[in-house]
Scaffold this active site. Structure first.
Site, mmCIF file in Angstrom:
data_model
loop_
_atom_site.group_PDB
_atom_site.id
_atom_site.type_symbol
_atom_site.label_atom_id
_atom_site.label_comp_id
_atom_site.label_asym_id
_atom_site.label_seq_id
_atom_site.Cartn_x
_atom_site.Cartn_y
_atom_site.Cartn_z
ATOM 1 N N LYS A 26 0.860 -1.193 0.000
ATOM 2 C CA LYS A 26 0.000 0.000 0.000
ATOM 3 C C LYS A 26 0.884 1.227 0.000
ATOM 4 O O LYS A 26 1.996 1.199 0.522
ATOM 5 C CB LYS A 26 -0.890 0.018 1.252
ATOM 6 C CG LYS A 26 -2.131 0.865 1.106
ATOM 7 C CD LYS A 26 -3.190 0.104 0.348
ATOM 8 C CE LYS A 26 -4.519 0.780 0.313
ATOM 9 N NZ LYS A 26 -5.562 -0.165 -0.097
HETATM 10 N N1 GLU Z 1 -7.290 -0.067 -3.525
HETATM 11 C C1 GLU Z 1 -7.977 -1.273 -3.847
HETATM 12 C C2 GLU Z 1 -8.026 -2.186 -2.638
HETATM 13 O O1 GLU Z 1 -7.855 -1.756 -1.523
HETATM 14 C C3 GLU Z 1 -7.434 -1.932 -5.110
HETATM 15 C C4 GLU Z 1 -5.996 -2.351 -5.053
HETATM 16 C C5 GLU Z 1 -5.437 -2.834 -6.376
HETATM 17 O O2 GLU Z 1 -6.155 -2.903 -7.338
HETATM 18 O O3 GLU Z 1 -4.235 -3.136 -6.392
HETATM 19 O O4 GLU Z 1 -8.296 -3.348 -2.750
#
Ligand code: GLU
Length: 443
Positions: A129
């Site tokens: 993240k």
């Molecule tokens: N931000 C989204 C999540 O928390 C998508 C993450 C992604 O597609 O890598 O799942």
């Protein structure tokens, strides 16, 4: 479960682990909460502590400073993060959020959630993240672009299609992903669409990605209704959050003919017993310069507070905003029989316990909101092969994965007589531990 039952806790006095716990966890509540759920599941599964211990730590963390020349000519320095929690099952994967109050603890926790989410839906990724501490509402588009490009340059040593693939999250969108892709490509000297997912279609984005999280939530709602014999045509829904995810869920449910009685965003909430006209509300939000619900007028609607929305008399409550919304105090008054978590971490552990005691069925975030990363995976796969799939194919794939994951979790919770959250964590942990064991510990 094939892991050795007698093994858990053998090295429970692990010194490094204890040091890590002491120096770090006292201050980092969100990561501590995530670990407490994980520890409980590891214990119930009887996993070997030595196999489990490394997964309690993020693999790699980077804090960066981002100097930007603002529109007024002055320099401002923003803080950014990228945390890679695990690459055991494949390249790290996870979104990037922009928020004024975001911190390393939050990013670490969300990175770990991505590890468990990707393992649970069985796509070949680990978890990561990223975040930048900024308030996009107070930045011009030019400033936003500069922040994004410099942030990308600063995390460049970590990211890449085979290492760590960013995507949108809270307050970031396909335009921001386009800037990341362009900046990354400029450094490589050639175009690398597979470096980022959630891009605009024109530069290698996937059809269906924009709505994927919402569509995944819809598939999850259909599954739970089927399993529990609920007639969704007779059910009522409340949705907290009317941003990218909340709005898509509302629109998809509305298209199915379901009755959404309450929605809100940071500007306030609205309620209508007979059901809101989501198409009309979506038009208002699209045309409103602030892109918020504020100023919406329609017959029969009344305004409600955030607390009233979360505790409203509905069958299904969908938190689709930020983390830690359903606290102990809120949980006590929740009247919904089912909660489907569309946001990451919307329920605190204390809130969760109360909901469990009350018999509320909580479909956990790592299951119900996995649609976004599933279609991110499909976008990456298309980019790697230079293919462009039809939306029908993307949605069918997403549906298959969501339904299978739901079934797996449901069966395990029945078998283990536990909650859906614990069953989901157990499945994710089992897969990740197995992968780690097969790979072994280097050196
Ligand atoms: N931000 C989204 C999540 O928390 C998508 C993450 C992604 O597609 O890598 O799942």
């Amino acid at each position: 479960m094939t892991l050795d039952n007698s093994c858990y806790g053998n090295a429970a006095e692990d010194q490094q682990g204890q040091n890590y716990d002491r120096s770090f966890l006292e201050e980092n509540h969100s990561y501590r909460d995530m670990l407490s759920t994980l520890d409980t599941c590891a214990k119930k599964m009887g996993v070997c502590w030595d196999d489990y211990l490394p997964l309690r730590y993020p693999e790699r963390e980077l804090t960066v400073s981002i100097p930007v020349e603002m529109d007024d000519g002055h320099i401002k320095v923003f803080v950014g993060y990228r945390v890679q929690h695990s690459s055991v099952r494949g390249p790290c994967k996870g979104g990037i959020r922009y928020a004024p109050d975001v911190n390393l603890d939050e990013v670490r926790t969300l990175a770990a959630l991505m590890t468990w989410k990707c393992a649970l839906v069985n796509i070949p990724y680990g978890g990561a993240k990223g975040a930048v501490q900024c308030d996009p509402g107070k930045l011009s588009s030019r400033e936003l672009m500069k922040i994004t490009r410099r942030y990308t340059a600063m995390i460049l040593p970590l990211i890449g299609p085979e290492k760590d693939i960013p995507a949108p999250d809270v307050n970031t969108n396909s335009q921001i992903m386009a800037w990341i892709m362009d900046t990354y490509s400029a450094f490589q000297g050639f175009t690398v669409p597979e470096a980022v997912t959630g891009k605009p279609i024109e530069i290698g984005g996937s059809l269906g990605r924009e709505e994927a999280t919402g569509r995944g939530v819809l598939f999850t709602i259909n599954q739970i209704a089927r399993t529990k014999g609920i007639d969704l045509k007779k059910a009522s829904f409340a949705i907290q959050g009317f941003g990218k995810v909340g709005r898509t869920i509302a629109q998809l449910l509305y298209q199915e003919g379901y009755r959404i009685v309450a929605v809100n965003d940071i500007s306030g909430g609205i309620y209508k017993e007979e059901g809101l006209d989501i198409a009309d509300l979506s038009n208002h939000v699209r045309e409103n310069p602030s892109h918020l619900i504020e100023g919406y007028k329609a017959e029969g609607i009344s305004s409600i507070t955030n607390q009233e929305l979360l505790t409203s008399e509905v069958d299904i409550l969908i938190p689709a905003a930020r983390e830690n919304q359903i606290t102990e105090d809120i949980a006590k008054d929740v009247k919904a029989k089912i909660i489907v978590e569309a946001a990451n971490g919307p329920t605190t552990p204390e809130g969760d316990q109360i909901l469990n005691e009350k018999g509320v069925v909580v479909v956990p975030d790592i299951l119900s909101n996995a649609g976004g990363v599933v279609v991110s995976y499909l976008e990456w796969v298309q980019n790697l092969q230079a293919l462009m799939w039809e939306e029908r194919k993307v949605n069918a794939f997403l549906r298959k994965i969501m339904e299978k994951s739901f079934q797996d979790v449901w069966e395990l919770q029945e078998q283990k007589k536990t909650t859906l959250r614990e069953a989901a964590y157990m499945l994710a942990l089992e897969r990740t531990i197995k992968a780690r064991k097969i790979r072994g510990t280097f050196p």
